[in-house]
Design an enzyme around this catalytic site. Structure first.
Site, PDB file in Angstrom:
ATOM      1  N   GLU A 281      74.524  -0.701 -61.277  1.00 30.85           N
ATOM      2  CA  GLU A 281      74.280   0.322 -60.268  1.00 30.85           C
ATOM      3  C   GLU A 281      74.864   1.681 -60.677  1.00 30.85           C
ATOM      4  O   GLU A 281      75.736   2.217 -59.990  1.00 30.85           O
ATOM      5  CB  GLU A 281      74.886  -0.119 -58.934  1.00 30.85           C
ATOM      6  CG  GLU A 281      74.324  -1.424 -58.401  1.00 30.85           C
ATOM      7  CD  GLU A 281      75.125  -1.963 -57.230  1.00 30.85           C
ATOM      8  OE1 GLU A 281      76.175  -1.364 -56.891  1.00 30.85           O
ATOM      9  OE2 GLU A 281      74.720  -2.986 -56.644  1.00 30.85           O
ATOM     10  N   ARG A 320      84.127  18.079 -54.192  1.00 34.16           N
ATOM     11  CA  ARG A 320      84.963  17.263 -55.071  1.00 34.16           C
ATOM     12  C   ARG A 320      86.301  17.904 -55.435  1.00 34.16           C
ATOM     13  O   ARG A 320      87.334  17.229 -55.409  1.00 34.16           O
ATOM     14  CB  ARG A 320      84.205  16.870 -56.344  1.00 34.16           C
ATOM     15  CG  ARG A 320      82.983  15.990 -56.087  1.00 34.16           C
ATOM     16  CD  ARG A 320      82.381  15.470 -57.382  1.00 34.16           C
ATOM     17  NE  ARG A 320      83.240  14.500 -58.019  1.00 34.16           N
ATOM     18  CZ  ARG A 320      83.979  14.726 -59.086  1.00 34.16           C
ATOM     19  NH1 ARG A 320      83.931  15.913 -59.704  1.00 34.16           N
ATOM     20  NH2 ARG A 320      84.751  13.790 -59.586  1.00 34.16           N
ATOM     21  N   TYR A 324      89.147  15.539 -54.152  1.00 30.80           N
ATOM     22  CA  TYR A 324      89.728  14.709 -55.201  1.00 30.80           C
ATOM     23  C   TYR A 324      90.573  15.489 -56.204  1.00 30.80           C
ATOM     24  O   TYR A 324      91.012  14.905 -57.198  1.00 30.80           O
ATOM     25  CB  TYR A 324      88.621  14.007 -55.999  1.00 30.80           C
ATOM     26  CG  TYR A 324      87.630  13.210 -55.216  1.00 30.80           C
ATOM     27  CD1 TYR A 324      88.032  12.281 -54.268  1.00 30.80           C
ATOM     28  CD2 TYR A 324      86.264  13.357 -55.437  1.00 30.80           C
ATOM     29  CE1 TYR A 324      87.112  11.530 -53.558  1.00 30.80           C
ATOM     30  CE2 TYR A 324      85.331  12.600 -54.738  1.00 30.80           C
ATOM     31  CZ  TYR A 324      85.759  11.699 -53.801  1.00 30.80           C
ATOM     32  OH  TYR A 324      84.842  10.947 -53.106  1.00 30.80           O
ATOM     33  N   CYS A 349      86.617  28.944 -44.649  1.00 27.61           N
ATOM     34  CA  CYS A 349      87.915  29.206 -44.026  1.00 27.61           C
ATOM     35  C   CYS A 349      88.832  27.996 -44.101  1.00 27.61           C
ATOM     36  O   CYS A 349      89.221  27.404 -43.083  1.00 27.61           O
ATOM     37  CB  CYS A 349      87.718  29.650 -42.576  1.00 27.61           C
ATOM     38  SG  CYS A 349      86.965  31.272 -42.443  1.00 27.61           S
ATOM     39  N   GLU A 350      89.168  27.597 -45.297  1.00 28.95           N
ATOM     40  CA  GLU A 350      90.125  26.536 -45.585  1.00 28.95           C
ATOM     41  C   GLU A 350      90.874  26.902 -46.862  1.00 28.95           C
ATOM     42  O   GLU A 350      90.256  27.343 -47.837  1.00 28.95           O
ATOM     43  CB  GLU A 350      89.420  25.183 -45.794  1.00 28.95           C
ATOM     44  CG  GLU A 350      88.696  24.627 -44.586  1.00 28.95           C
ATOM     45  CD  GLU A 350      89.630  24.106 -43.515  1.00 28.95           C
ATOM     46  OE1 GLU A 350      90.818  23.848 -43.821  1.00 28.95           O
ATOM     47  OE2 GLU A 350      89.181  23.963 -42.365  1.00 28.95           O
TER      48      GLU A 350
END
Length: 421
Positions: A281, A320, A324, A349-350
């Site tokens: 997969e 990502r 992470y 806004c972060e």
């Protein structure tokens, strides 16, 4: 390896000082479709699939693309035409595969929370197999299949409790994971599956994580699965396949990635002489390097601690790095001459909205950047946070470009909202 050397190893390379996707100038794509913009290379997808197919050519197999990596219909259609199967985890992914021309008999349905509606629809269209992740799910599938007067093909997803070296958020085979049926209790679930009139127990599956760069945990997990397959065959199970999952990594920075041939050889070694079809997969390994995120620099900003490039793409287009702490290469589409060290940040806004830190780039406001290896888990993890419309997506095939998802409009953002009377 220099930026130009790396570019020559992919479908994204510099020609006459401008970065291209296959034979198409990226600056022209930005002018035509705007930014932010996802750009995919059909050739790169086809070549990645062909690599797995060649490595598996002497083994009965089915390559089931993990749709969660990138569910764009054009990507799915490209893989369906190559003969791929599909690994899905929702009804939405099922309907996407069907819409793109995928064969239901090549679909495996994974995921820990399959709803009754999802199971019924999958039974209706006749999927290849459910990868069952709990005893309760097995009972639900049996009940629904009996009500539909059919038998559901099932494999049990085994959690082999293997410690893979990857980010904790994408590690799925450890002892405390929500995924799969723990190997130590799986036999009682197998015995139940053999009793139930509404299911056909046809396989075993496992999946230990994503972005894995070491074959050793794979080998350990797969040996566990085939050992259990032998044990369950002795109980009367008539297994048709083993599903060894996916998760093989790609090179984002300086990772050493085992070749597809070595990945497949490790799987074949675990399988040995058993007469079982091998399912795998891959997701990221098929599409990760086949896509980029094209973004424009809005501002150059200097603080007492850093130089910033503020771009029109952010964590809403590429989560990502924020989620992470992932590293993506950033390239100038048309490199200038006055380079400096910048942090590349988005407009969201972060404080976590940082796409890249400490990159040497030669750009000015208004220039274009390409964030590499965004074919997997970029668009599929995107959001409308801060009421930001999702970008367009285009597929490049040689000199041809197709718009395969239009840019969302502000009207799209509010189309499902209702004002109360």
């Amino acid at each position: 390896m220099s930026r130009d050397d790396r570019a020559q190893n992919s479908s994204f390379r510099y020609r006459d000082g401008v970065l291209h996707a296959e034979a198409v100038d990226l600056s022209g794509l930005a002018a035509r479709f705007g930014t932010p913009l996802y750009v995919y290379s059909r050739t790169a997808i086809e070549q990645a699939y062909a690599g797995f197919a060649r490595a598996l050519s002497d083994t009965p197999h089915l390559i089931c693309y993990a749709v969660k990596a990138n569910g764009n219909l054009a990507v799915l259609q490209t893989l369906a035409r190559l003969g791929a199967g599909f690994d899905i985890v929702s009804r939405g992914e099922l309907e996407r595969v069907l819409r793109a021309g995928g064969d239901p008999q090549r679909i495996v349905f994974s995921g820990v929370g399959k709803s009754a509606d999802e199971i019924q629809r999958a039974l209706q269209v006749g999927i290849r197999c459910f990868n069952v992740e709990s005893a309760a799910e097995l009972e639900r599938i049996n009940t629904l299949a009996m009500a539909m007067q059919t038998r559901a093909p099932v494999a049990l997803r085994i959690n082999p409790e293997i410690q893979a070296q990857t980010h904790p958020h994408i590690h799925t085979g450890h002892a405390t994971s929500k995924f799969g049926i723990h190997a130590v209790i799986a036999e009682q679930v197998v015995r139940r599956a053999l009793e139930l009139p509404g299911v056909r127990f046809i396989g075993l599956a496992c999946h230990i994580g994503s972005q894995i760069t070491d074959l050793a945990p794979y080998a350990e997990a797969w040996r566990c699965v085939v050992t259990l397959a032998d044990r369950y065959a002795a109980l009367g199970a008539r297994l048709e396949h083993v599903d060894f999952g996916g998760g093989i990594g790609i090179r984002y920075r300086d990772e050493i990635i085992p070749s597809m041939a070595k990945f497949v050889a490790t799987a074949r070694d675990a399988l040995g002489e058993r007469r079982l079809q091998l399912l795998i997969e891959p997701g990221r390994a098929l599409v990760g390097a086949a896509g980029i995120l094209l973004t424009r620099v809005e501002y150059l900003k200097t603080t007492p601690h850093a130089k910033l490039l503020v771009t029109d793409a952010g964590m809403t287009e590429l989560l990502r790095p924020s989620l992470y702490d992932a590293w993506h290469e950033v390239r100038e589409v048309a490199p200038g001459t006055d380079a400096a060290i910048y942090d590349v940040v988005g407009p969201v806004c972060e404080s976590a909205d940082v796409l890249a830190r400490a990159r040497r780039l030669a750009v000015q406001a208004g220039d274009l950047l390409a964030i590499m290896d965004c074919g997997a888990y970029a668009a599929s993890m995107g959001s409308n946070y801060n009421s930001r419309p999702r970008p367009a997506e285009v597929l490049v095939d040689g000199t041809h470009t197709a718009l395969v998802r239009r840019r969302e409009t502000l009207a799209d953002l509010m189309s499902l909202d209702e004002l109360p009377a």
